[in-house]
Design a protein around this motif. Structure first.
Motif, short mmCIF file in Angstrom:
data_model
loop_
_atom_site.label_atom_id
_atom_site.label_comp_id
_atom_site.label_asym_id
_atom_site.label_seq_id
_atom_site.Cartn_x
_atom_site.Cartn_y
_atom_site.Cartn_z
N ARG A 238 -13.97 25.10 40.02
CA ARG A 238 -14.73 26.22 39.48
C ARG A 238 -14.16 27.59 39.84
O ARG A 238 -14.71 28.61 39.43
CB ARG A 238 -16.18 26.15 39.92
CG ARG A 238 -16.42 26.27 41.41
CD ARG A 238 -17.91 26.21 41.73
NE ARG A 238 -18.21 26.25 43.14
CZ ARG A 238 -18.35 27.36 43.85
NH1 ARG A 238 -18.20 28.53 43.27
NH2 ARG A 238 -18.65 27.30 45.14
N ASN A 239 -13.09 27.63 40.64
CA ASN A 239 -12.45 28.93 40.91
C ASN A 239 -10.99 28.71 41.29
O ASN A 239 -10.54 27.58 41.50
CB ASN A 239 -13.20 29.74 41.97
CG ASN A 239 -13.26 29.03 43.32
OD1 ASN A 239 -12.42 28.21 43.66
ND2 ASN A 239 -14.28 29.36 44.10
N LEU A 297 -21.54 25.71 38.71
CA LEU A 297 -21.38 26.27 40.05
C LEU A 297 -22.02 25.43 41.14
O LEU A 297 -21.68 25.58 42.32
CB LEU A 297 -21.94 27.69 40.10
CG LEU A 297 -21.23 28.72 39.24
CD1 LEU A 297 -21.83 30.11 39.44
CD2 LEU A 297 -19.75 28.77 39.54
N ARG A 353 -20.39 28.92 32.17
CA ARG A 353 -20.88 29.80 33.23
C ARG A 353 -21.99 30.72 32.71
O ARG A 353 -22.37 31.68 33.38
CB ARG A 353 -19.72 30.65 33.77
CG ARG A 353 -18.54 29.84 34.29
CD ARG A 353 -18.83 29.18 35.61
NE ARG A 353 -18.81 30.11 36.70
CZ ARG A 353 -17.76 30.35 37.49
NH1 ARG A 353 -16.63 29.69 37.29
NH2 ARG A 353 -17.83 31.23 38.47
N GLN A 456 -12.49 27.78 35.17
CA GLN A 456 -11.92 27.28 36.41
C GLN A 456 -11.15 28.31 37.22
O GLN A 456 -11.12 28.22 38.45
CB GLN A 456 -10.97 26.11 36.10
CG GLN A 456 -11.62 24.95 35.39
CD GLN A 456 -10.64 23.81 35.13
OE1 GLN A 456 -9.67 23.64 35.85
NE2 GLN A 456 -10.89 23.03 34.09
N ASP A 458 -10.37 32.21 36.36
CA ASP A 458 -10.91 33.57 36.39
C ASP A 458 -11.96 33.70 35.29
O ASP A 458 -11.75 34.41 34.29
CB ASP A 458 -9.77 34.58 36.18
CG ASP A 458 -10.25 36.02 36.25
OD1 ASP A 458 -11.31 36.26 36.85
OD2 ASP A 458 -9.57 36.90 35.69
#
Length: 514
Positions: A238-239, A297, A353, A456, A458
């Motif tokens: 997720r980031n 998230l 998101r 995933q 930005d």
């Protein structure tokens, strides 16, 4: 008093001796001192790609121009273990094949005449070219499944033939190439295809047919092995750092429509028991649609779609029980969880998101089709034991060929869905009362092979990745930002975000670590 007098005598004698002049003859000599430079304190290197080259400068205070005077050693240490002497010359040239963990490097110069050792120390950070970047899955020119990577460390490297060079047989029907992220103890790197799915050694990028999902199963029932190849995993990265929506839970959806879940710590790793796509422990297994739905998230539960009974199902008992739950409709629900009575069937689903309605960890979307070929968009919060319906929209006829789309992609930040039909790219804004349709011309009229909004790397930038293909230029991947003007849909090509000479891209995922 005698003791006191004797003590004074002894003290006076001590003082007289301590103050006496030292007439000894000492012959002090300077030793040969070495000053070592040209050895950095840190080096960052890529396994199997870089060669570590160090040419130290050594300045001697008493240089006798005698190279045989010195003995050199380059020593590696991994943690508390001295692993190897990798060089015995003044200079070092060392092809790097080390494990991708921190190492210490010690340079030792022994002056054989004085017996003194002079040192210079460095820390080595070892990575692989595969440590960070975009994992691509698609087809090669012969129609076989192939994997590539756009490695994004100091420079971007295009790494080809990953799947065909892995040791696996040639496979077809490419689906996805992904890194699970999360806790290092439970990370896996998977290649999903219609012909079979296998996990890789994350360092060597090799695999065997024995690296399959059946190896991770401990079931009390018999399921045909050919149906047990995964086609989807949850949660996803997720980031950019590689964090995931849950480090405790994981779910795998197989080719046969079975869903397996694990509580990683309780199960002692990435191991799975009986499937959960049923409503009782020994009940019939209900085939799931190829989507795992959850809040991006924070995955505390999991939703899936029962294709036999046309209904959304929920599972929120990771590690506690096997069955899923058929959801009851809450008062004021925007749509029914059970779609059987509506005659609608699931076409597509996606996690985003989007936070509309207070969905802090991200809404999910589904596209449904009714008997009259009218399409509907459902928005819902797949979180916890009581998921919430957020909204429902009917796709208007202005959305040209919406029913014929090869790919759909939902924006997290706007009421916009991008879809592709062959080489045509369209956008539909489903904002109620302000619905609009757009033809987009950003792909050079090439065949569109993938659409995917970034959730995933930005996600704040609201970027969409679009893959195209033609036989002359091969595969191309571009990243666009979706404009924020609510009165139009504009895709803005981002700088340094076009990659060419690729395979025919079907999917991409982010890899953040080894």
């Amino acid at each position: 008093m005698k003791i006191y007098q004797y003590t004074l005598v002894l003290l006076s004698l001590f003082c007289s001796f301590s103050c006496k002049k030292d007439d000894g003859n000492y012959d002090y000599q300077d030793i040969n001192e070495l000053k070592i430079s040209g050895v950095n304190t840190t080096y960052t290197l890529l396994r199997d790609i870089d060669t570590l080259r160090i040419n130290p400068n050594i300045l001697a205070s008493l240089d006798e121009s005698d190279p045989s005077r010195y003995q050199y050693r380059w020593i590696l240490r991994n943690g508390s273990v001295f692993t190897d002497t990798i060089g015995r010359s003044r200079n070092l040239e060392y092809p790097v094949h080390l494990e991708p963990v921190p190492h210490d490097l010690y340079y030792r110069v022994l002056d054989k005449k004085t017996g003194v050792v002079w040192v210079a120390n460095s820390k080595l950070t070892i990575g692989t070219a595969f440590s960070r970047g975009l994992l691509l899955m698609g087809e090669d020119e012969q129609g076989y499944a192939e994997a590539e990577m756009l490695s994004m460390l100091s420079d971007t490297l295009h790494l080809k033939h990953i799947l065909s060079d892995s040791g696996l047989p040639r496979l077809r029907q490419p689906l996805s190439f992904l890194h699970t992220g999360g806790d290092a103890a439970y990370m896996r790197l998977w290649a999903f295809t219609g012909d079979g799915s296998y996990y890789f050694d994350r360092i060597t990028m090799k695999a065997t047919t024995g690296n399959n999902f059946s190896r991770l199963l401990y079931m009390s029932e018999s399921i045909p092995a050919e149906t047990l190849h995964p086609i989807a995993v949850a949660p996803q990265i997720r980031n950019a750092a590689g964090q995931v929506g849950s480090t405790l839970y994981r779910a795998m959806l197989t080719k046969g429509g079975d869903i397996f879940t694990t509580f990683l710590i309780i199960n002692g790793g990435d191991f799975y028991n009986n499937p959960i796509n049923r409503v009782s422990v020994q009940g019939e297994r209900l085939p799931a649609a190829p989507y795992l739905l959850y809040s991006t998230l924070n995955m505390t539960s999991l939703m899936w779609y029962d294709t036999k009974n046309q209904r959304f199902m929920n599972y929120s008992s990771f590690g506690l029980s096997t069955p899923s739950v058929a959801l009851a409709d809450a008062a004021g629900a925007k749509f029914s969880w059970n779609q059987a009575a509506t005659g609608r069937q699931l076409v597509y689903a996606e996690n985003t998101r989007n936070t509309d309605g207070g969905s802090t960890n991200g809404n999910s979307f589904a596209i449904m089709k009714d008997g009259a070929n009218v399409h509907h968009i459902y928005k819902f919060y797949a979180s916890g034991a009581a998921p919430v319906t957020r909204d429902a929209y009917t796709v208007l006829p202005i959305a040209v060929d919406f029913d014929k789309a090869n790919f759909y992609a939902f924006s997290s930040n706007r009421t916009v869905i991008i879809y592709a039909v062959g080489s045509n790219l369209y956008a539909y804004d489903y904002n109620p009362g302000n619905e609009r349709f757009y033809r987009l011309t950003v792909t050079d009229n090439d065949q569109i092979t993938m659409l995917k909004f970034d959730t995933q790397i930005d996600p704040i930038s609201n970027s969409i990745y679009i893959a195209t293909y033609n036989t002359a230029k091969k595969g191309t991947l571009r990243r666009f930002a979706l404009g924020t003007n609510p009165n139009t849909v504009e895709l803005i090509l981002q700088e340094n975000s076009t990659w060419t000479d690729l395979l025919k891209v079907k999917d991409f995922n982010w890899r953040a670590v080894n």
